[in-house]
Enzyme design. Structure first.
Site: not given
Ligand code: DGY
Length: 341
Positions: A162-164, A242-244, A273, A292
């Protein structure tokens, strides 16, 4: 200021977000900002929102059936995040509640953070920093001190294009890397434009020197990176998330890092978290962690605030929000029925 006697919609913000978020909302709504920094308890959240027309929440606020049951006036939930796995969207849609989010504006910040963790893990930066600060550096320059792995020219496997994921791939090109990707939908357009290669998950894990995750947390992705999949990776590989949290099984990752199934990991997100200092992963030298904060730049967080606030106000004005999660909600409750301002 004279508001012509109209009653303004009541909006609750569960934590203070950056400007211009609060200003945009308070121009048109009666805004209550909860000033505490910790998430509200479920009961507190319900108390806060029970008379609200609009809710601006964070990803650490669980918005579920109980909240909707208790908050019968709620018309819009606008989350200050791109992820919306903390919101029961299906239930919101049934009840005619608009759910909005903030895609796009945090793409570059998040991709930068994936790269920060990737480089830090590959070159053992957190470990090196501790080594120097703790006064352990007593041998001067040494041929084998804190050896890591080359990033330039290596192969990166991106899970979720996707975008990221695309923004991470763009950066990889600057490092002359081979870019593999896996996603549920193949993107031949991107393959042509970006020179990236699709492969099945198994093959991506086997071939990549770096694996970076850019997928949402859903019932299909929870535990995706489990023991079996970690064992498929190279012993020299680095995993970045860096996702979830929850997409990587932390117990399995602990085994992988301590038994040398992979070289290192960089995590911005955790199963629970905030994670606590007794998380076994934090005892390992070959992991670099962050709380996060992938979108935590002044620019991204301000833009997220603007988008989240505009999403919310637009819905209460009966206009299309900038980014709506549940398009079907319009069939349940058209915008002209939601309009209050
Ligand atoms: C989101 O926006 O979902 C990120 O995990 C935190 O900015």
């Amino acid at each position: 200021m004279d508001d012509g006697g109209l009653i303004k919609p009541k909006v609750v913000m569960t934590r203070r977000i950056l400007e211009p978020g609060p200003s945009i909302i308070s121009q048109k709504c009666d805004l209550y900002v909860r000033e505490e920094r910790k998430p509200p308890t479920k009961q507190e959240l319900i108390e806060l929102v029970k008379d609200a027309d609009g809710l601006l929440c964070l990803l650490s606020d669980k918005i579920d059936r109980d909240v909707y049951d208790a908050c019968g006036k709620l018309r819009v939930v606008s989350t200050y995040s791109v992820g919306f796995d903390h919101i029961d969207v299906e239930e919101a849609t049934k009840r005619g509640v608009y759910v909005c989010y903030t895609p796009g504006v945090l793409t570059q910040a998040t991709a930068d953070q994936a790269w920060t963790l990737l480089m830090a893990a590959a070159r053992r930066l957190a470990e090196a920093d501790r080594y120097v600060r703790e006064g352990k550096w007593d041998i001067g320059w040494a041929p084998d001190l804190l050896l890591g792995y080359d990033v330039y020219g290596a192969t990166i496997g991106i899970i979720g294009i996707g975008r990221i994921g695309q923004a991470v791939a763009e950066r990889a090109k600057g490092f002359n890397m081979k870019v593999l990707y896996y996603d549920t939908v193949r993107r031949e357009d991107l393959e042509r434009q970006m020179g990236i290669e699709y492969c099945e998950l198994e093959s991506l894990l086997e071939r990549s020197d770096f694996v970076s995750l850019h997928i949402p947390r859903t019932k299909d992705t929870i535990g995706l990176i489990n023991e079996d999949n970690l064992k498929k990776m190279k012993p020299t590989a680095v995993l970045v998330n860096t996702s979830r949290g929850g997409i990587v099984d932390e117990k399995a990752l602990f085994k992988a890092l301590s038994n040398g199934w992979i070289f290192a990991a960089g995590l911005d997100v955790f199963e629970n978290e905030p994670t606590t200092s007794d998380n076994p992963l934090l005892k390992l030298p070959n992991i670099v962690v962050a709380p996060h904060i992938a979108s935590a730049t002044h620019q991204a967080r301000s833009k997220m605030a603007e988008v989240a606030a505009m999403n919310l106000v637009n819905v209460l004005e009966g206009k299309d929000p900038l980014f709506l999660v549940n398009q079907d909600v319009k069939k349940v409750k058209p915008l002209d029925k939601v309009k209050m301002i």
